[in-house]
Design a protein around this motif. Structure first.
Motif, PDB file in Angstrom:
ATOM      1  N   THR A 177     -29.325   9.858  10.216  1.00 35.68           N
ATOM      2  CA  THR A 177     -29.528  11.306  10.357  1.00 35.68           C
ATOM      3  C   THR A 177     -29.329  11.670  11.827  1.00 35.68           C
ATOM      4  O   THR A 177     -29.279  10.794  12.692  1.00 35.68           O
ATOM      5  CB  THR A 177     -30.952  11.722   9.943  1.00 35.68           C
ATOM      6  N   TYR A 216     -27.540  20.957  14.201  1.00 35.94           N
ATOM      7  CA  TYR A 216     -27.450  19.809  13.271  1.00 35.94           C
ATOM      8  C   TYR A 216     -28.842  19.435  12.768  1.00 35.94           C
ATOM      9  O   TYR A 216     -29.060  19.201  11.576  1.00 35.94           O
ATOM     10  CB  TYR A 216     -26.829  18.586  13.957  1.00 35.94           C
ATOM     11  N   GLN A 217     -29.781  19.342  13.690  1.00 34.93           N
ATOM     12  CA  GLN A 217     -31.115  18.896  13.321  1.00 34.93           C
ATOM     13  C   GLN A 217     -31.835  19.959  12.482  1.00 34.93           C
ATOM     14  O   GLN A 217     -32.563  19.636  11.538  1.00 34.93           O
ATOM     15  CB  GLN A 217     -31.942  18.558  14.569  1.00 34.93           C
ATOM     16  N   GLU A 276     -30.367  19.870   9.011  1.00 40.62           N
ATOM     17  CA  GLU A 276     -30.858  18.636   8.365  1.00 40.62           C
ATOM     18  C   GLU A 276     -32.278  18.825   7.847  1.00 40.62           C
ATOM     19  O   GLU A 276     -32.610  18.443   6.724  1.00 40.62           O
ATOM     20  CB  GLU A 276     -30.834  17.541   9.433  1.00 40.62           C
ATOM     21  N   ASN A 323     -33.799  19.109   3.969  1.00 40.77           N
ATOM     22  CA  ASN A 323     -34.755  18.089   3.519  1.00 40.77           C
ATOM     23  C   ASN A 323     -36.162  18.626   3.344  1.00 40.77           C
ATOM     24  O   ASN A 323     -37.099  17.863   3.130  1.00 40.77           O
ATOM     25  CB  ASN A 323     -34.792  16.931   4.522  1.00 40.77           C
TER      26      ASN A 323
END
Lengths: 516, 360
Positions: free
Chosen positions: A289, A361-362, A365, A369
């Motif tokens: 990740t 991106y984080q 992500e 999730n």
């Protein structure tokens, strides 16, 4: 002195020999039997401090003095912080302000000096050319180290250092001054006070790290850099998309091996003095990740950002917005943290974009999730095998794309991106001319002229990939230390001869992070 | 990820200055040395195999300016084939394309009855500054009986040919030959395997293919006696494009000339300085014929003082059809100049100004 130069090798050998022979010299100087521990430690600290100053002076007198002043100022601030009760907060912010001012004032002079010069001229003054500021090497690293020291002392997580020599070593330690790792005072200062004795195993480990560092930096990184066209990041649209993609991937491997190579070198060199440094890279291209990536890439900076930007910001947000389900807790802290990371690397919209991309991106992500069941710490959520194999590739692709603004200003970066995604820029390889060349009927200029990839890139990317894979599979950074002695000796000879042969080419590439 | 596993069966760590650790370290160092010796033996043996030389017979001394490499190894092969060399021609591209060793030898033989072993060591871009050092190396290694340096006025412009000069004089092998201690130069001089590798040393560069092509291309063009034919015709010849801007004769370059002349003092090698016949129109901006004459007289005086032989140019010798540009000769002009030189050498030999001994 560069860490890969012969001069540094000679300097290091002398420094290590004198450092460990303190017992021998002290017996002769003080006729003591044996030299007591305090005197021996003072000898080693003094000698190490002198070595640090000599190293800095080899770069410039200005750098050495500037960094020394910064270190001493923070030493005094630490003393005041420990004694001060009522105005601790004020002293802390003064200290942080001082370090940030030094960082901004010296590092970003190129950004504001033209404006200052123009203002002076507008006010009737003359530009005598004296308004020039040279950024000392290692400034970005020492600044964040000092900030972390002051905060740790403030939080009483670290005791203020009372030995100014040892504190100067903490700030100016030559193995890590150029490009880190960023060490925390609370872990580094005790190691400095009690260096590990040099044994056959620790010596093998130190030399092994130096070997890995040299392979990554000299053999892999320098060679990959030399294979990139000189105008690649200036006029990328000269090249077809498939080559732009390959060269970008090569750049990613170059950057990683250049920086990781330096970090390994720094740890190996420090190991020769019995002082362990933080591991800064842990096979980042195996990350599943984007968060995992930053736990493996420039680990010391990630940890610093996490402890001094991310967590305080997250806590402050929770105080103001207690609803833990609010999306702002997922979005804001990573975005701000990565933006700060971008600005630490350099002032410019491109750097902000780079940091911002990683923040995005984080965030994406985490948002994806949010509904994933939580697992116990230490356990990873069950993922199908194909996802586990695909994840590192996805992470690699997006991380590599983010290097575009990292490497280039916005305009050429946008051209590079356009070159990658425009369908018209994907050009068919010229197989007709390749056939002629292979038949010996024509002379080969460069394969890129035929829109074909350069096979030499795959040699070094393959070597880098193999090195990481073996380290990850065996969970051993120095897996080769377990080889049979003759095979290890032969491997060492091949590496040393390989480096020597490569030295005959014009491959000099600077450490990428040296300018920070 | 852990750094080093320490399985329970592993011996405890020994302090580095203890006997146990010392012996271990010595043992590993010994293995390293033996492994290195083995590597050297294998590589040096491999490059001497006929099959290896059939695949890659090329060698290099690591010079940035590869034409020197080509001429050096051509000369080495020439000497192997002919048992030695009597005359070495030295200079820039003017020599490289302007003098044919076989023609010189034939012209000499026609007058004296004896042939000469002549080699053309002219190298594009090499002015008198690097050539004075190259001359020392050639004389010391091969002891030619005559060294002919062909000069023209641009040799004495101190801004001319600086890149080649700097690269040449800082090269490791050249420095070693010049008497400086240079580790890399020593290894290059003694390791055939390294010389084979150095041809391909830039294999990780983006310009590798094009530089290798240029190297092999030049290798094909240069004959066994070192001559490189210039096939350009005179149809585009325009002296107006090569008129020289005025410049003073640099004292440093004249000092290089004196150094070169000094090589003749031992008596083993005679030194001749030959003026290259150029189109006189290039002197227009410098003062015309008077400037050319002044240059000639200056060089002549230095050569005389240095104990050398000076051969002035015959300005009417080369027709326009024999030039590719005002300074260089093409394949029509080179035989003319070569025959002229051969005859001049023969005359000087008959007058006993030049002396050759034990010619084959």
């Amino acid at each position: 002195m560069s860490l890969t130069s012969l001069n540094f090798g000679i300097f290091l050998l002398a420094a290590v020999l004198v450092y460990w022979s303190g017992d021998f010299w002290l017996k002769r100087i003080f006729a003591a039997q044996p030299a007591n521990a305090t005197r021996l430690q003072a000898w080693r600290s003094g000698w190490l401090a002198a070595a640090c100053m000599a190293f800095l002076l080899s770069w410039s007198i200005q750098a050495a003095l500037t960094l020394l002043v910064i270190a001493m100022a923070n030493f005094l601030l630490g003393q005041v912080l420990s004694k001060e009760e009522k105005r601790r907060s004020l002293v802390l912010w003064l200290g942080i302000g001082f370090n940030l001012l030094a960082l901004v004032g010296l590092k970003y002079a190129g950004f504001y000096l033209p404006g200052v010069t123009a203002l002076i001229k507008a006010l009737g003054g003359q530009d005598s050319g004296a308004l020039q500021i040279l950024m000392p090497i290692g400034l970005s690293f020492i600044s964040v180290q000092m900030i972390s020291y002051l905060i740790d002392v403030y939080r009483r997580q670290a005791k203020p250092e009372t030995d100014w020599v040892r504190f100067c070593i903490y700030g100016l330690y030559f193995p890590k001054i150029l490009s880190g790792p960023i060490e925390r005072a609370r872990t580094f200062l005790p190691r400095l006070a009690n260096p590990q004795p040099l044994t056959d195993q620790s010596l093998a480990r130190a030399l092994g790290l130096i070997g890995v560092g040299l392979v990554r930096k000299v053999i892999i990184a320098n060679s990959l850099y030399a294979l990139l066209p000189a105008d690649l990041f200036v006029t990328p649209l000269n090249y077809p998309a498939q080559l732009l993609a390959l060269w970008l991937a090569a750049y990613s491997f170059y950057l990683y091996n250049d920086f990781a190579g330096y970090s390994a070198l720094a740890r190996g060199v420090s190991g020769l003095f019995g002082i362990e440094l933080t591991q800064n890279f842990n096979t980042p291209f195996a990350a599943q990740t984007f968060s995992d990536f930053w736990n493996r890439w420039h680990i010391s900076l990630s940890a610093w950002l996490r402890d001094y930007i991310y967590f305080p910001l997250a806590r402050a947000l929770r105080t103001r917005i207690p609803d833990s389900e609010h999306k702002i807790h997922v979005i804001l802290p990573p975005l701000v943290t990565m933006a700060v990371s971008g600005l630490w690397h350099g002032v410019g919209w491109n750097m902000l974009l780079w940091g911002g991309l990683h923040g995005v991106y984080q965030v994406v992500e985490r948002l994806l999730n949010l509904n994933t069941p939580r697992v116990a710490p230490g356990q990873s959520p069950a993922k199908p095998g194909w996802r586990q194999r695909l994840a590192p590739l996805v992470v690699f692709v997006f991380v590599t794309l983010a290097w575009i603004p990292f490497r280039m200003e916005l305009k050429p970066a946008s051209r590079y991106l356009a070159g990658l995604i425009l369908p018209s820029n994907w050009r068919m390889p010229d197989f007709y001319w390749l056939k002629l060349i292979l038949g010996g009927w024509e002379q080969l200029s460069e394969l890129s002229a035929l829109n074909l990839p350069d096979p030499r890139l795959f040699v070094f990317i393959g070597l880098a990939f193999w090195l990481d894979k073996v380290q990850a599979d065996r969970k051993q950074e120095l897996f080769f230390l377990e080889w049979r002695p003759w095979i290890l000796a032969a491997g060492c000879v091949l590496v040393l001869v390989g480096m020597y042969l490569l030295s005959f080419a014009d491959l000099a590439a600077p450490f990428v992070y040296q300018g920070f | 990820m852990n750094s080093v596993k320490t399985p329970q069966t592993q011996a405890p760590a020994a302090p580095i200055f203890s006997r146990g650790a010392g012996l271990k370290a010595l043992g590993f160092a010994g293995r390293l040395v033996l492994a290195f010796i083995g590597f050297v033996l294998i590589s040096e043996s491999l490059v001497r195999l006929p099959v290896f030389n059939a695949i890659s017979p090329y060698r290099s001394l690591g010079l940035w300016y590869y034409p020197f490499d080509i001429k050096w190894y051509r000369l080495e092969k020439y000497i192997q084939q002919h048992g030695g060399v009597d005359v070495i021609l030295l200079g820039s591209s003017l020599v490289n394309t302007g003098l044919i060793p076989e023609e010189i030898s034939q012209a000499y033989q026609a007058e004296t009855g004896t042939g000469l072993r002549v080699f053309n060591f002219g190298i594009d871009g090499m002015t008198i500054a690097p050539n004075s050092e190259a001359a020392k190396i050639l004389v010391e290694k091969y002891q030619p009986q005559l060294l002919i340096f062909v000069t023209e006025i641009r040799d004495y412009d101190d801004g001319n040919g600086l890149r080649v000069q700097d690269e040449f004089l800082t090269n490791h092998w050249i420095r070693y030959q010049m008497g400086f201690w240079d580790f890399n130069g020593w290894i290059i001089d003694h390791s055939r395997a390294l010389q084979h590798y150095l041809v391909y040393r830039n294999w990780t560069s983006t310009q590798f293919s094009s530089t290798l092509n240029a190297y092999f291309g030049k290798l094909e063009d240069v004959t066994e006696s070192g001559y490189e034919p210039d096939n350009a015709d005179a149809s585009r010849f325009d002296p107006e494009t090569n008129i020289l801007a005025p410049f003073p004769l640099a004292e440093a370059r004249l000092a290089n000339l004196r150094t070169l002349l000094g090589l003749g003092k031992s008596g083993q090698t005679q030194i001749m300085i030959m003026e290259m016949p150029v189109d006189p129109r290039i002197y227009q901006a410098m003062g015309g014929a008077a400037a050319q004459q002044a240059f000639r007289e200056t060089v002549s005086q230095v050569v005389q003082e240095g104990g050398g032989i000076f051969l002035p140019a015959d300005d009417t010798l080369i027709p326009v059809s024999g030039r590719s540009n005002p300074q260089h000769l093409n394949i029509q002009g080179a035989p003319i100049l070569s025959a002229f030189l051969g005859k001049q050498m023969a005359n000087l030999t008959l007058q006993q100004v030049l002396q050759f001994q034990n010619l084959p």
